[in-house]
Design a protein around this motif. Structure first.
Motif, PDB file in Angstrom:
ATOM      1  N   LEU A  72     -76.915  13.563 -41.786  1.00 12.51           N
ATOM      2  CA  LEU A  72     -78.134  12.779 -41.611  1.00 12.51           C
ATOM      3  C   LEU A  72     -78.116  12.122 -40.237  1.00 12.51           C
ATOM      4  O   LEU A  72     -77.090  11.608 -39.797  1.00 12.51           O
ATOM      5  N   GLY A  73     -79.264  12.165 -39.580  1.00 11.60           N
ATOM      6  CA  GLY A  73     -79.371  11.594 -38.249  1.00 11.60           C
ATOM      7  C   GLY A  73     -78.942  12.543 -37.155  1.00 11.60           C
ATOM      8  O   GLY A  73     -79.062  12.224 -35.980  1.00 11.60           O
ATOM      9  N   GLU A  74     -78.435  13.712 -37.541  1.00 10.72           N
ATOM     10  CA  GLU A  74     -78.063  14.743 -36.557  1.00 10.72           C
ATOM     11  C   GLU A  74     -78.783  16.035 -36.881  1.00 10.72           C
ATOM     12  O   GLU A  74     -79.682  16.430 -36.164  1.00 10.72           O
ATOM     13  N   THR A  75     -78.365  16.685 -37.970  1.00 14.14           N
ATOM     14  CA  THR A  75     -78.951  17.982 -38.333  1.00 14.14           C
ATOM     15  C   THR A  75     -79.929  17.869 -39.494  1.00 14.14           C
ATOM     16  O   THR A  75     -80.537  18.874 -39.864  1.00 14.14           O
ATOM     17  N   MET A  76     -80.063  16.675 -40.080  1.00 17.03           N
ATOM     18  CA  MET A  76     -80.956  16.472 -41.232  1.00 17.03           C
ATOM     19  C   MET A  76     -81.754  15.191 -41.031  1.00 17.03           C
ATOM     20  O   MET A  76     -81.232  14.214 -40.505  1.00 17.03           O
TER      21      MET A  76
END
Length: 153
Positions: A53-57
């Motif tokens: 989360l916060g990178e790839t999602m």
């Protein structure tokens, strides 16, 4: 009032087979009138939902991953007690989110599971909860959630 199984059907949810343990633990333990379900990961019948989360999602993807954790928790409950109407209350959920250090919407991610518990178990699905950020989770999954349930003894 409809049964949890009927509510699952109304939601269009078919429970997958209960996931097997991937290390030296059991998927659930019954002690007295409590059912302790080991952490269930964000996995669909087609495979694991991985990511950070916060990178790839983004938040909606994380909430969907948490919802799948909830579906897997319910599948373990069914494996443990047979009929879901034997679940008297969802007592507590512990949520873990694989996320970037600056991602702060951890509670909103875990709402994907919490909302499902209320949809399926009604007012008895309201629960105590923790929501924690993690730098990584087993198997690279996005979310893992464990639960404690009160059952008919």
């Amino acid at each position: 009032m409809s049964t949890p199984e009927e509510r699952l059907s109304e939601l269009g949810i078919t429970l997958p087979p209960a996931m097997k343990a991937v290390a030296n633990y059991v998927p659930f333990v019954i002690s007295g009138n409590q059912l302790f379900v080991s952490g269930q990961v964000s996995a669909t019948p087609d495979g694991r939902i991985t990511g950070r989360l916060g990178e790839t999602m983004d938040l909606p993807a994380g909430q969907q991953a948490a919802r799948y954790c909830g579906i897997n928790l319910i599948a373990q409950c069914k494996a443990a007690v047979g009929e879901l109407s034997k679940i008297k209350r969802v007592v507590k959920l512990g949520g873990f989110v694989n996320c970037h250090p600056l991602f702060t919407d951890i509670p909103q991610v875990i709402n994907g599971c919490s909302d499902l518990m209320v949809e399926v178990f009604g007012e008895n699905g309201r629960h105590a909860r923790s929501a924690v950020a993690c730098p990584t989770l087993p198997l690279g999954v996005a979310v893992e959630i464990d639960g404690v349930f009160e059952i008919d003894s």
